[in-house]
Write an enzyme that holds these catalytic residues in place. Structure first.
Site, PDB file in Angstrom:
ATOM      1  N   CYS A  90     -14.962 -37.813  12.658  1.00  0.00           N
ATOM      2  CA  CYS A  90     -16.020 -36.827  12.135  1.00  0.00           C
ATOM      3  C   CYS A  90     -15.657 -36.139  10.729  1.00  0.00           C
ATOM      4  O   CYS A  90     -14.537 -35.614  10.794  1.00  0.00           O
ATOM      5  CB  CYS A  90     -16.407 -35.738  13.317  1.00  0.00           C
ATOM      6  SG  CYS A  90     -17.638 -34.754  12.686  1.00  0.00           S
ATOM      7  N   CYS A 122     -19.873 -36.249  14.893  1.00  0.00           N
ATOM      8  CA  CYS A 122     -19.595 -35.906  16.474  1.00  0.00           C
ATOM      9  C   CYS A 122     -20.911 -35.084  16.749  1.00  0.00           C
ATOM     10  O   CYS A 122     -21.472 -34.209  16.108  1.00  0.00           O
ATOM     11  CB  CYS A 122     -18.337 -35.513  16.402  1.00  0.00           C
ATOM     12  SG  CYS A 122     -17.936 -33.857  16.412  1.00  0.00           S
ATOM     13  N   CYS A 128     -37.810  40.647  -9.622  1.00  0.00           N
ATOM     14  CA  CYS A 128     -38.254  41.171 -10.921  1.00  0.00           C
ATOM     15  C   CYS A 128     -39.455  40.591 -11.336  1.00  0.00           C
ATOM     16  O   CYS A 128     -39.471  39.360 -11.325  1.00  0.00           O
ATOM     17  CB  CYS A 128     -37.307  41.372 -11.796  1.00  0.00           C
ATOM     18  SG  CYS A 128     -37.827  42.000 -13.530  1.00  0.00           S
TER      19      CYS A 128
END
Lengths: 203, 527
Positions: free
Chosen positions: B138, B160, B314
């Site tokens: 293989c 395979c 303020c």
């Protein structure tokens, strides 16, 4: 571990009968899944004379999954990210293109082919790709300069590597200051930028 | 009374007929002569252009078995016409994205090129089976034990069985690939067909494989889309093409009851077209909270319009950017305040009035956005609450049946009312997004009247709907609810019809250009 047999075989092939300009080593003998590769810059290209380190990581599913390959050495190239990651764009390694029968030697050869012939149509660094297409001489100049400075940095590092170990430095910051000191002493033949750069990049 | 009830409940359940009606064309009386031949879904694409403008589109819902049947039919047809195996026919069809006509035409012209391109090379046909070949090694795992079982496709590349199996499971489970799995050999583009796969892998894998193949059929065809509702496996077919989306809002309803836009797969967003919806959602994601905060906590500098947050007590403000000094309370010049520190009593002064005007002007766009956003968000929320109520309704209906002795069919008016509420709110929600982008003209006035009528009707119905269970049994209220339900549905249809018609004819004028990112440069302003 069905893949071990295949990897061992491929490694044997690559070390005993290596492809042109490619040197494969295993940094850690017990780990087959990490390879270190030195790629010689191909002749007649801007990369000639340069040596490029590649890290090849094989996934546990290898060869059913593609390996990942990164440049450890910085390179001025349209298809490699110009940063500390060094990612490559290689069609062969995309999951829809990868075939389990593909050999690492042919993968490495195609990386080398990429140095011979960059693919500016499929860039990771768009600016470098534009330069490659439109101003080839400027690109060659920059790529060469990059190779030179990388080599120099490496050389210096090799030279002083022993000293760094001698000083017993581990901490990044310590090392950084150490190199600045080395530079300050004025014995090193590099510009500070390069020392700093090498310090940042390689760690 | 009884007959009246029957009649009314028929009317009011028209809307859920639309949702529940299964295999047939949905539009019913609003069918515009659109192609309704059951299996002519390729031809039907061409007819889209001819279709008359309105808010509904023709569509069909298929269950998974129907989709499988369609595929099988196509495969059989090609199998017969071209005289090739079913596996090959299926691969070719997938390669041509299920365009049967093109496949047959191309195949007749140059069969070998077509086969090559689709990964069906014509080399020697050998019988496909698992066997052991003497001297075989293989190429993938490098095993060479004698008797190793192996398999090869027509191309002859032999591997395979273990490697083949692992390769296939990696492709199928790991990468979700099915229709385009190639031979494992480098450079070989032969595609693994379903029969070879069945020989090689375990049943679980085969199941997943066929599942994936089935998906590619839907994903390959532009006229098919999955119902995006969770756990729904149905497929909706609609012939509206991407380039028509600036002129039509193709809302479809799946058998599961989920109503969505065929163009962008988002929930039903009529009357607003997809591109507008996309912009609006993006704008809301970016802006809404920030805009609310800015509106509540800041003012703009009267001179340079920088946005300023007051972070001290303020009132003597000095713009950090242009250094302009002004009073936070009256927005007038600070120099005119003389010695009346911290205490602004100068409302009538000219400079203050001017500054406030400028302030107001610069706020208009923000206020405008918030106006539409708040109404949009309110309907969105109410629709969600209505959904909760829908579930309670079911309980209410059961309770009502017990308490008042009414039959199941007689309490259906509540479910119809609930569904009408849901749909109308969904529509109302998007009318506000739509209105935000509309440029004012006579049409917008008609639109706003329609919107107002629908909104009033919806709120009235919503109010009735929430009455306690005891009063719901009152036949007078029942009739009222049914009347209101059908009225709501009618108002909704009128609104949608009007907007859809104007959209199709390109009569709306938008204050933003939507053509940029859409496929077709066709905003409504072009006519």
């Amino acid at each position: 571990m069905t893949s071990n047999k295949r990897i061992t075989k491929e490694l044997a092939e690559c070390t005993t009968n290596p492809p042109v300009g490619i040197t494969v080593t295993l940094p850690n003998d017990s780990d087959l899944h990490t390879w270190h590769v030195i790629l010689d810059g191909p002749e007649d290209t801007a990369y000639a004379g340069g040596k490029f380190g590649l890290v090849v990581k094989l996934p546990t599913e290898y060869p059913f999954k593609a390996p990942t390959i990164t440049f450890a050495t910085r390179i001025y190239h349209p298809n490699v990210t110009n940063d500390s990651l060094g990612n490559i764009c290689l069609g062969l390694l995309k999951s829809d293109k990868w075939k389990p029968s593909t050999r690492l030697s042919s993968v490495l050869e195609s990386v080398r082919a990429l140095l011979e012939e960059p693919q500016p149509e499929d860039p990771l660094e768009a600016r470098i790709a534009d330069e490659y297409r439109n101003d080839r001489s400027e690109f060659d100049k920059n790529a060469k300069a990059y190779v030179q400075s990388e080599m120099k940095v490496r050389e210096i590092q090799m030279k002083w590597n022993g000293l760094e170990q001698y000083a017993g430095l581990q901490d990044q910051e310590e090392k950084r200051w150490f190199w600045i000191m080395v530079w300050a002493i004025g014995k090193a033949k590099v510009r500070p930028k390069e020392v700093m750069a090498s310090d940042d990049e390689d760690q | 009374m009884d007959t009246d009830d029957e009649f009314m409940s028929n009317v009011s359940s028209d809307e859920d007929m639309i949702q529940d009606d299964s295999d047939n064309e949905v539009s019913g009386d609003e069918d515009f002569g659109f192609d309704d031949e059951p299996d002519a879904y390729i031809d039907s694409q061409k007819d889209t252009e001819k279709k008359k403008a309105a808010y509904e589109v023709s569509f069909k819902v298929y269950e998974p078995t129907d989709v499988q049947k369609q595929q099988d039919e196509l495969v059989n047809e090609v199998n017969m016409i071209l005289d090739i195996s079913k596996e090959e026919a299926a691969i070719l069809l997938r390669h041509f994205r299920w365009n049967k006509e093109r496949l047959i035409e191309d195949y007749m012209d140059r069969p070998s090129q077509v086969l090559d391109a689709a990964g069906l090379s014509q080399s020697s046909v050998r019988e496909l089976k698992i066997r052991s070949v003497p001297g075989f090694a293989c190429d993938i795992c490098c095993e060479d034990d004698p008797g190793l079982e192996s398999f090869a496709l027509k191309c002859g590349h032999r591997y395979c069985v273990d490697c083949y199996r692992q390769y296939l499971s990696q492709k199928i489970l790991g990468e979700g690939e099915a229709a385009r799995i190639q031979c494992p050999s480098e450079g070989c583009n032969l595609i693994i067909d379903a029969r070879s796969l069945d020989i090689l892998v375990t049943p679980e894998l085969t199941e997943r494989y066929h599942d994936l193949l089935h998906r590619t059929y839907v994903e390959d065809k532009d006229t098919l889309k999955w119902c995006p509702a969770p756990d729904c496996e149905n497929v909706v077919e609609c012939a509206v093409k991407k380039k028509d989306l600036d002129r039509i809002v193709p809302t479809v309803a799946c058998l599961c009851g989920h109503r969505f836009c065929f163009g962008c797969a988002l929930n039903d967003h009529q009357p607003a077209p997809c591109e507008l919806v996309k912009r609006w959602l993006k704008k809301c994601a970016d802006d809404s909270e920030t805009a609310n905060w800015i509106s509540a906590n800041t003012k703009e500098c009267p001179k340079c319009n920088s946005t300023i947050e007051k972070n001290g007590g303020c009132n003597h403000m000095t713009c950090r950017k242009c250094k302009h000094e002004f009073c936070w309370m009256c927005m007038g010049l600070w120099s005119e305040h003389g010695t009346s520190w911290y205490n602004c009593n100068r409302f009538e002064e000219k400079s203050g009035v001017e500054a406030r005007d400028a302030q107001a002007r610069s706020r208009i766009s923000l206020e405008r956005y918030l106006h539409y956003y708040n109404r949009y968000a309110n309907h969105e929320q109410s629709a969600r609450l209505d959904k909760d109520i829908y579930h309670k309704t079911e309980k209410k209906m059961v309770q009502l049946q017990k308490e008042s002795g009414m039959s199941w069919i007689e309490v259906q008016y509540l479910s119809a009312a609930s569904q009408a509420l849901q749909m109308c709110r969904q529509t109302l929600m998007w009318t506000y997004a739509f209105a935000f982008y509309l440029a004012r003209n006579n049409l917008t006035e008609i639109f706003e009247d329609n919107q107002k009528d629908l909104e009033m009707a919806v709120e009235a119905l919503s109010e009735m709907f929430e009455r306690p269970i005891t009063s719901l049994a009152d036949p007078k209220l029942k009739v009222e609810i049914m009347d209101k339900t059908s009225y709501c549905n009618k108002r909704r249809v009128i609104l949608l019809e009007d907007t859809a018609q104007n959209l199709a004819e390109g009569r709306w004028t938008f204050n933003t250009d939507f053509s940029g990112s859409s496929a077709n440069a066709g905003t409504s302003t072009r006519r």
